[in-house]
Design a protein around this motif. Sequence first.
Motif, PDB file in Angstrom:
ATOM      1  N   PHE A 105       7.883 -16.410   0.040  1.00 31.86           N
ATOM      2  CA  PHE A 105       7.208 -15.537  -0.909  1.00 31.86           C
ATOM      3  C   PHE A 105       7.623 -14.091  -0.641  1.00 31.86           C
ATOM      4  O   PHE A 105       7.576 -13.642   0.504  1.00 31.86           O
ATOM      5  CB  PHE A 105       5.682 -15.641  -0.752  1.00 31.86           C
ATOM      6  CG  PHE A 105       5.158 -17.045  -0.817  1.00 31.86           C
ATOM      7  CD1 PHE A 105       4.747 -17.593  -2.016  1.00 31.86           C
ATOM      8  CD2 PHE A 105       5.085 -17.827   0.331  1.00 31.86           C
ATOM      9  CE1 PHE A 105       4.263 -18.890  -2.072  1.00 31.86           C
ATOM     10  CE2 PHE A 105       4.590 -19.120   0.291  1.00 31.86           C
ATOM     11  CZ  PHE A 105       4.187 -19.650  -0.918  1.00 31.86           C
ATOM     12  N   ASP A 106       8.004 -13.373  -1.675  1.00 28.84           N
ATOM     13  CA  ASP A 106       8.273 -11.940  -1.572  1.00 28.84           C
ATOM     14  C   ASP A 106       7.034 -11.206  -2.050  1.00 28.84           C
ATOM     15  O   ASP A 106       6.484 -11.529  -3.113  1.00 28.84           O
ATOM     16  CB  ASP A 106       9.495 -11.549  -2.403  1.00 28.84           C
ATOM     17  CG  ASP A 106      10.772 -12.135  -1.833  1.00 28.84           C
ATOM     18  OD1 ASP A 106      10.889 -12.200  -0.591  1.00 28.84           O
ATOM     19  OD2 ASP A 106      11.648 -12.528  -2.616  1.00 28.84           O
ATOM     20  N   LEU A 107       6.601 -10.218  -1.272  1.00 29.52           N
ATOM     21  CA  LEU A 107       5.309  -9.590  -1.517  1.00 29.52           C
ATOM     22  C   LEU A 107       5.385  -8.069  -1.446  1.00 29.52           C
ATOM     23  O   LEU A 107       6.141  -7.518  -0.650  1.00 29.52           O
ATOM     24  CB  LEU A 107       4.306 -10.072  -0.455  1.00 29.52           C
ATOM     25  CG  LEU A 107       4.158 -11.580  -0.318  1.00 29.52           C
ATOM     26  CD1 LEU A 107       3.636 -11.945   1.046  1.00 29.52           C
ATOM     27  CD2 LEU A 107       3.247 -12.095  -1.414  1.00 29.52           C
ATOM     28  N   SER A 108       4.565  -7.420  -2.258  1.00 33.73           N
ATOM     29  CA  SER A 108       4.335  -5.986  -2.150  1.00 33.73           C
ATOM     30  C   SER A 108       3.013  -5.822  -1.417  1.00 33.73           C
ATOM     31  O   SER A 108       1.951  -6.136  -1.964  1.00 33.73           O
ATOM     32  CB  SER A 108       4.258  -5.335  -3.532  1.00 33.73           C
ATOM     33  OG  SER A 108       3.822  -4.001  -3.383  1.00 33.73           O
ATOM     34  N   ASN A 111      -0.121  -4.018  -2.727  1.00 31.77           N
ATOM     35  CA  ASN A 111      -0.807  -4.653  -3.852  1.00 31.77           C
ATOM     36  C   ASN A 111      -1.909  -5.577  -3.310  1.00 31.77           C
ATOM     37  O   ASN A 111      -1.614  -6.572  -2.657  1.00 31.77           O
ATOM     38  CB  ASN A 111       0.205  -5.453  -4.673  1.00 31.77           C
ATOM     39  CG  ASN A 111      -0.402  -6.148  -5.857  1.00 31.77           C
ATOM     40  OD1 ASN A 111      -1.605  -6.279  -5.983  1.00 31.77           O
ATOM     41  ND2 ASN A 111       0.459  -6.626  -6.731  1.00 31.77           N
ATOM     42  N   GLU A 113      -3.595  -7.829  -4.655  1.00 38.58           N
ATOM     43  CA  GLU A 113      -3.436  -9.225  -5.088  1.00 38.58           C
ATOM     44  C   GLU A 113      -2.450  -9.969  -4.204  1.00 38.58           C
ATOM     45  O   GLU A 113      -2.642 -11.160  -3.927  1.00 38.58           O
ATOM     46  CB  GLU A 113      -2.997  -9.271  -6.551  1.00 38.58           C
ATOM     47  CG  GLU A 113      -4.076  -8.824  -7.515  1.00 38.58           C
ATOM     48  CD  GLU A 113      -3.600  -8.754  -8.950  1.00 38.58           C
ATOM     49  OE1 GLU A 113      -2.411  -9.066  -9.222  1.00 38.58           O
ATOM     50  OE2 GLU A 113      -4.411  -8.383  -9.807  1.00 38.58           O
ATOM     51  N   ASP A 114      -1.400  -9.295  -3.757  1.00 39.35           N
ATOM     52  CA  ASP A 114      -0.443  -9.948  -2.863  1.00 39.35           C
ATOM     53  C   ASP A 114      -1.053 -10.197  -1.486  1.00 39.35           C
ATOM     54  O   ASP A 114      -0.763 -11.209  -0.838  1.00 39.35           O
ATOM     55  CB  ASP A 114       0.844  -9.137  -2.753  1.00 39.35           C
ATOM     56  CG  ASP A 114       1.802  -9.413  -3.902  1.00 39.35           C
ATOM     57  OD1 ASP A 114       1.467 -10.232  -4.784  1.00 39.35           O
ATOM     58  OD2 ASP A 114       2.889  -8.806  -3.922  1.00 39.35           O
ATOM     59  N   ARG A 117      -3.106 -13.129  -1.823  1.00 42.06           N
ATOM     60  CA  ARG A 117      -2.219 -14.297  -1.893  1.00 42.06           C
ATOM     61  C   ARG A 117      -1.824 -14.758  -0.490  1.00 42.06           C
ATOM     62  O   ARG A 117      -1.818 -15.956  -0.201  1.00 42.06           O
ATOM     63  CB  ARG A 117      -0.981 -13.939  -2.711  1.00 42.06           C
ATOM     64  CG  ARG A 117      -0.065 -15.088  -2.979  1.00 42.06           C
ATOM     65  CD  ARG A 117       1.051 -14.650  -3.890  1.00 42.06           C
ATOM     66  NE  ARG A 117       1.925 -15.763  -4.197  1.00 42.06           N
ATOM     67  CZ  ARG A 117       3.163 -15.636  -4.610  1.00 42.06           C
ATOM     68  NH1 ARG A 117       3.673 -14.437  -4.811  1.00 42.06           N
ATOM     69  NH2 ARG A 117       3.893 -16.683  -4.853  1.00 42.06           N
TER      70      ARG A 117
END
Length: 126
Positions: A105-108, A111, A113-114, A117
């Motif tokens: 998974f690539d994430l910011s 954020n 929400e990430d 996640r």
Amino acid sequence: MSNQIQDNMISVSSLGDRLRELLALEPGWYNGEGDSYSEESLVFAQSLVDRLEPKPRIYPNPEKTNCLSFEWSFPNHEAGLDLDLDSRLGSLIVADFRTRDFRSFDLSLTNPEDIDRVNDILRSSS
């Protein structure tokens, strides 16, 4: 992985101490490799760790500039997150030992929400 890095794993109770250790690292701290970390970067890392459940083990990463590695171990899974402290982006990899499946998974990590996640993925792995 060297014993020096293995011995520097973090637990929840030593989070503040661990981040202070990382702040004290000087350039070339790992056999001439590895950059130092800025206080701003580690403040961001601490704010991220505060939002993660369960808490990770934290390792400095001598191979990537201004990057930390977070790791989690579960009975049937392992997860690792490489955090780029400059871009605030992360790459999460989860390995399932039973199926030999890997998910990425690539994430910011600025954020919310990430971050949620990541927590959902970790909860489903435990």
